[in-house]
Design an enzyme around this catalytic site. Sequence first.
Site, mmCIF file in Angstrom:
data_model
loop_
_atom_site.group_PDB
_atom_site.id
_atom_site.type_symbol
_atom_site.label_atom_id
_atom_site.label_comp_id
_atom_site.label_asym_id
_atom_site.label_seq_id
_atom_site.Cartn_x
_atom_site.Cartn_y
_atom_site.Cartn_z
ATOM 1 N N HIS A 193 67.247 -3.271 -41.408
ATOM 2 C CA HIS A 193 66.513 -4.527 -41.526
ATOM 3 C C HIS A 193 67.415 -5.652 -42.000
ATOM 4 C CE1 HIS A 193 62.307 -2.588 -41.460
ATOM 5 N NE2 HIS A 193 62.674 -3.041 -40.285
ATOM 6 N N ARG A 300 61.367 -4.885 -23.819
ATOM 7 C CA ARG A 300 61.227 -3.572 -24.460
ATOM 8 C C ARG A 300 60.189 -3.732 -25.568
ATOM 9 N NH1 ARG A 300 67.163 -3.668 -23.622
ATOM 10 N NH2 ARG A 300 67.749 -1.836 -22.398
ATOM 11 N N ARG A 334 57.566 -3.656 -20.435
ATOM 12 C CA ARG A 334 57.711 -2.207 -20.236
ATOM 13 C C ARG A 334 56.881 -1.487 -21.285
ATOM 14 N NH1 ARG A 334 63.437 0.610 -20.915
ATOM 15 N NH2 ARG A 334 62.938 0.357 -23.104
ATOM 16 N N GLU A 439 65.269 5.375 -13.211
ATOM 17 C CA GLU A 439 66.320 5.739 -14.170
ATOM 18 C C GLU A 439 66.505 7.252 -14.271
ATOM 19 O OE1 GLU A 439 65.287 4.017 -17.961
ATOM 20 O OE2 GLU A 439 63.199 4.643 -17.844
ATOM 21 N N ASN A 462 71.328 2.435 -17.257
ATOM 22 C CA ASN A 462 71.827 3.141 -18.455
ATOM 23 C C ASN A 462 71.396 4.605 -18.403
ATOM 24 O OD1 ASN A 462 72.271 0.485 -19.081
ATOM 25 N ND2 ASN A 462 70.680 0.356 -20.634
ATOM 26 N N ASP A 463 70.099 4.793 -18.173
ATOM 27 C CA ASP A 463 69.613 6.171 -18.117
ATOM 28 C C ASP A 463 69.980 6.840 -16.800
ATOM 29 O OD1 ASP A 463 68.397 6.916 -20.570
ATOM 30 O OD2 ASP A 463 66.879 5.383 -20.203
ATOM 31 N N ARG A 473 74.338 9.075 -23.286
ATOM 32 C CA ARG A 473 74.900 7.720 -23.278
ATOM 33 C C ARG A 473 75.381 7.260 -24.654
ATOM 34 N NH1 ARG A 473 69.421 4.316 -21.850
ATOM 35 N NH2 ARG A 473 68.958 3.572 -23.919
ATOM 36 N N CYS A 510 67.831 -3.633 -14.495
ATOM 37 C CA CYS A 510 67.724 -4.138 -15.862
ATOM 38 C C CYS A 510 68.608 -3.346 -16.821
ATOM 39 C CB CYS A 510 66.271 -4.148 -16.328
ATOM 40 S SG CYS A 510 65.519 -2.525 -16.327
HETATM 41 C C1 PEP Z 1 68.070 1.691 -18.777
HETATM 42 O O1 PEP Z 1 67.921 2.888 -18.996
HETATM 43 O O2 PEP Z 1 68.961 1.242 -18.021
HETATM 44 C C2 PEP Z 1 67.209 0.699 -19.433
HETATM 45 C C3 PEP Z 1 67.253 -0.579 -19.132
HETATM 46 O O3 PEP Z 1 66.369 1.141 -20.396
HETATM 47 P P1 PEP Z 1 66.803 1.498 -21.894
HETATM 48 O O4 PEP Z 1 68.248 1.124 -22.052
HETATM 49 O O5 PEP Z 1 65.881 0.739 -22.762
HETATM 50 O O6 PEP Z 1 66.575 2.979 -21.930
HETATM 51 MG MG MG Z 2 66.086 3.569 -19.904
#
Ligand code: PEP
Ligand code: MG
Length: 592
Positions: A193, A300, A334, A439, A462-463, A473, A510
């Site tokens: 925080h 998010r 989301r 993803e 990312n996922d 990751r 994204c």
């Molecule tokens: C992703 O997985 O690319 C994504 C945008 O979601 P997050 O990073 O929140 O898992």
């Molecule tokens: Mg993701």
Amino acid sequence: MKNKLIRGVPASPGIVIGKAVRYGSEKLKGSKVQEFKGSMVKGDEVQKFESALDTVRRELELIREDFLSRTDEHHARILDAELLVLEDETLMKNTIDGIKKGASAIESFKASMDQALKGFDRVKDEYIRERVADIRDVAERILHSLKGQSRKLSLRKEKHILVATDLVPSDTAMLDKKIVTGFATDLGGETSHTSIMARALKIPAVVGLKEITKFIETGEEIIIDGNHGVVVIDPDERTRRAYEKRIREFQEYERELLSLASLPCKTIDGHSIELACNIEIPEELDAALDYGASGVGLMRTEFLYLEKLPGEEEQCKTYSSFAKKIYPHSLIIRTLDIGGDKLIGLGLNPTPTSEIRDANPFLGWRGIRFSLGRQDIFIAQLKAILRANKQGNVKLLFPMIGGVREVLEAKSCVEEAKAQLSREGKTYRKNIEIGVMIEVPSAALIAGAIAKEVDFLSIGSNDLTQYTLACDRGNIKVQDYYNPLHPAVLKLIKRTIDAAHSVRKWVGCCGELGNHPLALPILIGLGIDELSVAPLYLLEVKKNIRALSMDEARIIANEVLSLETEEGVKRYVKEMKKKIPVIREIMEKYEE
Ligand code: PEP
Ligand code: MG
């Protein structure tokens, strides 16, 4: 120690140079002794305890008020979590029971606190540890109050950079940027925080420096580089000049980028790309607007669930205010993506509920799987989102979809949410666009079937990278394996884009790949319709898009997609650097 460089966690961006003041814990904890007056009846330990709670409540309310006047409601809510500790029935009951059995208020409160936090010191999860630190902050205040002391941060009056072992949120909330121009601490993490508050107050900060307090003396010059998580103690002339130059360059670059905010996001040959923003915390929405985002491509929602389960009303208020602020652009919300690396404490007590503790969290009960399993939580969120769509600019996005089954189940939950709203006589728009994150590799492989069921797709690179390459990751030991430009990932992306287009649906990206400079020509050449990136990168991405030509991008994408090995892609990227000036410019920055 001349020019000593220490690396920590970048907590709040910006670079400052100034004189350090090292605060020992006794200074930060304050020592102003105040005798209790008035209502306290000597000897009555229960009353003494209750009076201490009242004092702390008043202290925290005043701090909250002041902090709110300098930031916003969302950040002020961090202090609500501390105020809620004062309402914790078990803690209060145990303390009073202990007093009734003969212990003093201090002894009994300490024992109840120890009992409540037993075992948490061994918890590795950073998020849980940080929340426990917040609870300890309140406990300290109560103990001070029971001893007749006021726990007050006593800061110097002249401008300085604060260096301390740790800063608790209620102290951070009181920092004045005109006096404390930056801070550095031994402890703390990015999600603490204290770090969140530093960002809200726009005070550059580096935390998690481990032993900075050992190396620094009050009065020494110090550089805080909150962009890179670096601190330099007693910089030599050359280093100081280099940082002064960086500060100037940073300001100039920002000015140059800001001039792009109102310009269209088009390639040099006129091909438009939607360039939206990812929002993880509410403060980013203002930046998105300042930088001319064409909407929020990914909101998010995990931040809403940090302290407790948010109700439908609270969520509706937040989503509505976002939707109103970003109107006429779209807000893609989301639904909760709990699990994986996003462990959150459901409820004030930050106990990782056994429900969400998986042996293998990334492959476990995550995202839509959690929502479909806890429809009480899911439907409350869906109702709030539907109600927030007053102007028709809100869209829904489901995370962690693996196949058509989950899409259909999630869609039937949307119908159930609508039915409940109708029964309750609450207004909402019947039509809302629905999208799915691609993803999970299985979803990418059947993207066409999924796209038929929804209005749009959004690639979560990312996922998608971690699941395609079986590579966590966040695990530093396997970071060399985590490569979003791996041919397998690129092939899944191409497949997704083609599949969406074949059923006339738009597709965005994204994930972080959207702001990966070398991926940009590939994504654009493959025909991506939208990119959604963190506000920090938005203008840089726009600058790069405006320097690219669609023809060139198509050639690059075609050639890269024909490559079978990671090495091949790397070699190609190096070649691109030689051939295309904009890529060279991007590469040079990237390699810095
Ligand atoms: C992703 O997985 O690319 C994504 C945008 O979601 P997050 O990073 O929140 O898992
Ligand atoms: Mg993701």
